[in-house]
Design an enzyme around this catalytic site. Structure first.
Site, PDB file in Angstrom:
ATOM      1  N   GLU A  81     -17.420 -38.717 -10.877  1.00  0.00           N
ATOM      2  CA  GLU A  81     -17.688 -39.685 -11.940  1.00  0.00           C
ATOM      3  C   GLU A  81     -16.792 -39.479 -13.159  1.00  0.00           C
ATOM      4  O   GLU A  81     -16.682 -40.377 -14.006  1.00  0.00           O
ATOM      5  CB  GLU A  81     -19.154 -39.586 -12.374  1.00  0.00           C
ATOM      6  CG  GLU A  81     -20.164 -40.063 -11.343  1.00  0.00           C
ATOM      7  CD  GLU A  81     -20.169 -41.573 -11.159  1.00  0.00           C
ATOM      8  OE1 GLU A  81     -19.504 -42.276 -11.954  1.00  0.00           O
ATOM      9  OE2 GLU A  81     -20.817 -42.045 -10.216  1.00  0.00           O
ATOM     10  N   GLU A 112     -23.205 -23.023   4.804  1.00  0.00           N
ATOM     11  CA  GLU A 112     -23.531 -22.315   3.565  1.00  0.00           C
ATOM     12  C   GLU A 112     -23.621 -20.807   3.754  1.00  0.00           C
ATOM     13  O   GLU A 112     -23.710 -20.051   2.783  1.00  0.00           O
ATOM     14  CB  GLU A 112     -24.843 -22.829   2.984  1.00  0.00           C
ATOM     15  CG  GLU A 112     -26.076 -22.482   3.783  1.00  0.00           C
ATOM     16  CD  GLU A 112     -27.354 -22.909   3.054  1.00  0.00           C
ATOM     17  OE1 GLU A 112     -28.245 -22.061   2.929  1.00  0.00           O
ATOM     18  OE2 GLU A 112     -27.441 -24.065   2.610  1.00  0.00           O
TER      19      GLU A 112
END
Length: 271
Positions: A81, A112
């Site tokens: 953004e 992960e």
């Protein structure tokens, strides 16, 4: 120091399947209301990390977010953004997620758990001690994130973190930890809920405050935003109408000619 993974503790609500929809919504909302208050307690730590980020970025450094699952996705979203909102390069704020871009939409099993891949991912971007790396993990135990911050520390790279468990391995590893203790989730262990909301709020604070400090805002307006769609073009036109007291057509023409609100404000001469 004791480490209690509060994000995994049993919910104070039970028999959820027996509740009506409105009761479920009300109880979720009750829990959600506690999150901003938890974030408030972390403001001094958020401030300390942002000051480090601003200093590095003013000298040409970059900001990296690194996480897995929901935490990784939130970092990617915040990074993505920044260019349209503040007109900065895509390389100024970079979000990395365990498992790569595929993991933004789909779970990548065991990604992960890698203790090496995070540093490998950072090296692809020529990471250096001019940059800042923020690890994001609600649990504070994600190997992909914790191991990467440890390596960054070894390399003299400033590290921060956003986690929701006090005294977690991640909180103890980061040089500038942000710990927002939101407590047990409404749905036991579902850290995409309150913990995810807390992380999103903190990320909003970090990126927005940093960009303001870098001069990417004038007054309260996003004067450097990219004019990438009709809505944003219209928003830019209305900014110019307000600032310059000109009509819509003139503002639109100026904006299209100059390419950004800032450039119009810098170059426009009345009359």
């Amino acid at each position: 120091m004791d480490f209690i993974k509060t994000t995994e503790q049993d919910s104070k609500y039970n028999n959820l399947e027996d509740m009506e929809v409105l009761e479920l919504l009300s109880k979720i909302n009750t829990e959600d209301k506690t999150v901003p208050l938890a974030v408030e307690k972390a403001l001094p730590n958020i401030e300390s990390l942002i000051k480090q980020i601003v200093t590095k970025l003013k000298k040409g450094g970059r900001l990296f977010y690194i996480g897995a699952g929901t935490s990784g996705r939130l970092g990617v979203v915040d990074a993505s953004e920044c260019p349209p909102t503040f007109g900065v390069s895509n390389s100024l704020v970079i979000g990395l997620i365990a498992g790569g871009d595929k993991a933004i939409r789909n779970s990548v099993e065991y990604a992960e758990d890698s203790k090496e891949q995070g540093w490998i991912d950072l090296q692809k971007h020529n990471i250096s001690n001019q940059d800042v790396v923020i690890g994001i993990a609600a649990s504070g135990t994600t190997p992909y994130v914790v191991s990467t911050l440890k390596k960054c520390n070894d390399e003299g790279i400033i590290t921060g973190c956003i986690t929701c468990n006090q005294n977690s391995p991640l909180a103890l590893t980061a040089a500038y930890p942000i710990v927002v203790v939101v407590g047990p989730e409404f749905l036991t262990g579902s850290s995409r809920m309150k913990a995810g909301t807390a992380q999103k709020l903190v990320l909003n604070m970090i990126s927005t405050t940093t960009m303001i400090q870098l001069g990417k805002v004038k007054g309260n307006k996003m004067v450097d935003m990219q004019l990438s769609n009709t809505k944003l073009l219209d928003r830019g036109v209305k900014m110019l109408i307000s600032e310059l007291n000109i009509d819509y057509n003139k503002a639109e023409t100026l904006l299209k000619n100059h390419g950004s609100v800032r450039e119009v404000l810098k170059n426009y001469k009345h009359g």
